[in-house]
Design an enzyme around this catalytic site. Sequence first.
Site, mmCIF file in Angstrom:
data_model
loop_
_atom_site.group_PDB
_atom_site.id
_atom_site.type_symbol
_atom_site.label_atom_id
_atom_site.label_comp_id
_atom_site.label_asym_id
_atom_site.label_seq_id
_atom_site.Cartn_x
_atom_site.Cartn_y
_atom_site.Cartn_z
ATOM 1 N N LYS A 46 -3.229 -13.447 42.317
ATOM 2 C CA LYS A 46 -2.176 -14.055 43.145
ATOM 3 C C LYS A 46 -0.812 -13.458 42.780
ATOM 4 O O LYS A 46 -0.671 -12.829 41.718
ATOM 5 C CB LYS A 46 -2.170 -15.569 42.926
ATOM 6 C CG LYS A 46 -1.790 -15.973 41.506
ATOM 7 C CD LYS A 46 -2.027 -17.453 41.250
ATOM 8 C CE LYS A 46 -1.614 -17.833 39.831
ATOM 9 N NZ LYS A 46 -2.020 -19.227 39.496
ATOM 10 N N ARG A 144 -2.083 -32.026 40.281
ATOM 11 C CA ARG A 144 -1.561 -31.060 41.263
ATOM 12 C C ARG A 144 -2.571 -31.035 42.402
ATOM 13 O O ARG A 144 -2.732 -32.049 43.081
ATOM 14 C CB ARG A 144 -1.353 -29.709 40.570
ATOM 15 C CG ARG A 144 -0.448 -28.753 41.310
ATOM 16 C CD ARG A 144 -0.169 -27.469 40.528
ATOM 17 N NE ARG A 144 -1.336 -26.607 40.361
ATOM 18 C CZ ARG A 144 -1.322 -25.397 39.804
ATOM 19 N NH1 ARG A 144 -0.189 -24.894 39.371
ATOM 20 N NH2 ARG A 144 -2.416 -24.675 39.695
ATOM 21 N N HIS A 176 -8.653 -27.521 37.275
ATOM 22 C CA HIS A 176 -7.658 -26.686 36.585
ATOM 23 C C HIS A 176 -7.031 -27.503 35.458
ATOM 24 O O HIS A 176 -6.791 -28.698 35.620
ATOM 25 C CB HIS A 176 -6.598 -26.247 37.599
ATOM 26 C CG HIS A 176 -5.667 -25.174 37.135
ATOM 27 N ND1 HIS A 176 -6.095 -23.994 36.572
ATOM 28 C CD2 HIS A 176 -4.309 -25.089 37.158
ATOM 29 C CE1 HIS A 176 -5.045 -23.231 36.270
ATOM 30 N NE2 HIS A 176 -3.949 -23.885 36.619
ATOM 31 N N ARG A 232 -11.378 -18.057 34.994
ATOM 32 C CA ARG A 232 -10.365 -17.566 35.939
ATOM 33 C C ARG A 232 -9.105 -17.095 35.214
ATOM 34 O O ARG A 232 -8.030 -17.675 35.373
ATOM 35 C CB ARG A 232 -9.966 -18.689 36.918
ATOM 36 C CG ARG A 232 -11.067 -19.285 37.749
ATOM 37 C CD ARG A 232 -10.484 -20.219 38.829
ATOM 38 N NE ARG A 232 -9.552 -21.193 38.294
ATOM 39 C CZ ARG A 232 -9.878 -22.407 37.842
ATOM 40 N NH1 ARG A 232 -11.120 -22.827 37.883
ATOM 41 N NH2 ARG A 232 -8.944 -23.213 37.365
ATOM 42 N N TYR A 278 31.418 -8.454 34.437
ATOM 43 C CA TYR A 278 32.105 -9.625 34.994
ATOM 44 C C TYR A 278 32.351 -10.706 33.951
ATOM 45 O O TYR A 278 31.450 -11.063 33.189
ATOM 46 C CB TYR A 278 31.271 -10.242 36.119
ATOM 47 C CG TYR A 278 31.159 -9.393 37.355
ATOM 48 C CD1 TYR A 278 32.296 -8.996 38.065
ATOM 49 C CD2 TYR A 278 29.911 -8.996 37.822
ATOM 50 C CE1 TYR A 278 32.182 -8.219 39.213
ATOM 51 C CE2 TYR A 278 29.786 -8.225 38.965
ATOM 52 C CZ TYR A 278 30.929 -7.839 39.662
ATOM 53 O OH TYR A 278 30.818 -7.073 40.792
ATOM 54 N N CYS A 330 24.587 -7.721 36.432
ATOM 55 C CA CYS A 330 25.128 -7.728 37.791
ATOM 56 C C CYS A 330 23.973 -7.571 38.789
ATOM 57 O O CYS A 330 22.816 -7.518 38.403
ATOM 58 C CB CYS A 330 26.123 -6.593 37.977
ATOM 59 S SG CYS A 330 27.396 -6.524 36.690
ATOM 60 N N MET A 331 24.303 -7.470 40.064
ATOM 61 C CA MET A 331 23.239 -7.385 41.066
ATOM 62 C C MET A 331 22.401 -6.119 40.904
ATOM 63 O O MET A 331 21.180 -6.156 41.073
ATOM 64 C CB MET A 331 23.820 -7.436 42.482
ATOM 65 C CG MET A 331 22.731 -7.544 43.540
ATOM 66 S SD MET A 331 23.330 -7.571 45.241
ATOM 67 C CE MET A 331 24.188 -9.129 45.298
ATOM 68 N N ASP A 332 23.065 -5.008 40.557
ATOM 69 C CA ASP A 332 22.379 -3.717 40.552
ATOM 70 C C ASP A 332 22.415 -3.012 39.202
ATOM 71 O O ASP A 332 21.859 -1.929 39.075
ATOM 72 C CB ASP A 332 23.040 -2.780 41.572
ATOM 73 C CG ASP A 332 23.268 -3.476 42.883
ATOM 74 O OD1 ASP A 332 22.277 -3.872 43.508
ATOM 75 O OD2 ASP A 332 24.443 -3.680 43.255
HETATM 76 C C1 LIG Z 1 -2.827 -19.145 38.336
HETATM 77 C C2 LIG Z 1 -4.115 -19.815 38.205
HETATM 78 C C3 LIG Z 1 -5.054 -19.368 37.260
HETATM 79 C C4 LIG Z 1 -4.737 -18.324 36.210
HETATM 80 O O1 LIG Z 1 -3.882 -18.889 35.235
HETATM 81 P P1 LIG Z 1 -3.461 -18.034 33.942
HETATM 82 O O2 LIG Z 1 -2.760 -19.009 33.081
HETATM 83 O O3 LIG Z 1 -2.556 -16.955 34.435
HETATM 84 O O4 LIG Z 1 -4.709 -17.510 33.354
HETATM 85 C C5 LIG Z 1 -6.305 -19.956 37.263
HETATM 86 N N1 LIG Z 1 -6.606 -20.935 38.152
HETATM 87 C C6 LIG Z 1 -5.711 -21.399 39.044
HETATM 88 C C7 LIG Z 1 -6.092 -22.493 39.975
HETATM 89 C C8 LIG Z 1 -4.437 -20.870 39.096
HETATM 90 O O5 LIG Z 1 -3.560 -21.341 39.979
#
Ligand SMILES: *Cc1c(COP(=O)(O)O)cnc(C)c1O
Length: 393
Positions: A46, A144, A176, A232, A278, A330-332
């Site tokens: 992701k 969540r 999770h 995961r 700045y 700064c921005m750049d």
């Molecule tokens: C982002 C995410 C992960 C991975 O988490 P890490 O801490 O980067 O290993 C696994 N499962 C879900 C649902 C997530 O949103």
Amino acid sequence: MVTELNTHGPGPVPHAEVRVDLAAIRDNVAELAVRAAPAQVMTVVKGDAYGHGLVPVARAARAGGASWLGTATLAEALALRAAGVDGRVMAWLNAPGERWADALAADVDVSASAPWALAEIAAAARETGRTARVHLKADTGMGRAGAPPADWPTLVDDALKAQAEGLVEVAGLWSHLARADEPGEPANARQLAAFRDAVDLAEARGVRPEVRHLANSAATLTMRSAHFDLVRPGLATYGLSPVPQQVAPADVGLRPAMSVRARLALVKRVPPGQGVSYGHLYVTDRESSLGLVPLGYADGVPRHASGGSAGPGAPVLIRGVTRRIAGRVCMDQFVVDLRDDDVNAGDEVVLFGDAAAGEPTAQDWADATGTISYEIVTRFAPRLPRVYVNGEL
Ligand SMILES: *Cc1c(COP(=O)(O)O)cnc(C)c1O
């Protein structure tokens, strides 16, 4: 003395780049696969693969042995398919009206946390004549996504009904963890027990999931009891530690894949008392050389990485010497006080990369800016080219 940006032969010299080592990704995935076995690995890609680039990372992860790829949005999963990435892909974050038919056509596994999602998925399956592979998500304490315990039996029964009609296949049961980055924290054991209860309930009613999955990077590395059939990991894939106080990446055989590099755009000598950038947050305490780095917050350098009266700036490595950002980002662009270092315009500046090469790390930048390494690597903007190395896998 003032020197302008060097040119190095024909073609434009990139001011700066995000360099991604695809062999590091592949090797990290292989290392995680060994640790997870016999569980399979879903590499989480992701957020443009945590800023590293969705498609190149997906390919490197497959080469390392990731049988699954995980995305938050369906758009990310469809982008993988459009690039020709096959194998199992799961997208878990959806909203009412999601493009379910596209998900089914692209053979993407989807998640349901509530009966409305299941109903929409079943409707899309009925319209398209394809069976949807669904992972039912339980909220085991994260608060969540996922169905809370009171709603879980209904979600399971709805799924079994849709499965009996041939509309869905319950491919997964999952959840999770909220505090896996705090090994030993009692909330982890509570979530594990709640997940077992959710799985037991679903299986008692007749669900036969292909995979049960709970573990993120931290649990993959520190909580074997949470591995189940599939882990995961996201962050660990990229060679960063989800538990930086306890475990350095190298301790567990991981190496960072991303480095952010630039070339000094200007080096000049200034007198003592020179205010820098700045607000003059930083003032030279002696005659000194200032180096101008052509990267700023529009590129993703956090403004909180500024250094001066409020505290030291984030570190950078220039010709073997670690220096800190002087004055406001700064921005750049930003400035580094080089003291008397023998440095010229055109020399390489490494913001962060691999500790093994003496470079500051994304974790150092996180510590300097009050955030986590996840936020450092995901924030670099498209203005910076991604340069892939070791990509012939
Ligand atoms: C982002 C995410 C992960 C991975 O988490 P890490 O801490 O980067 O290993 C696994 N499962 C879900 C649902 C997530 O949103």
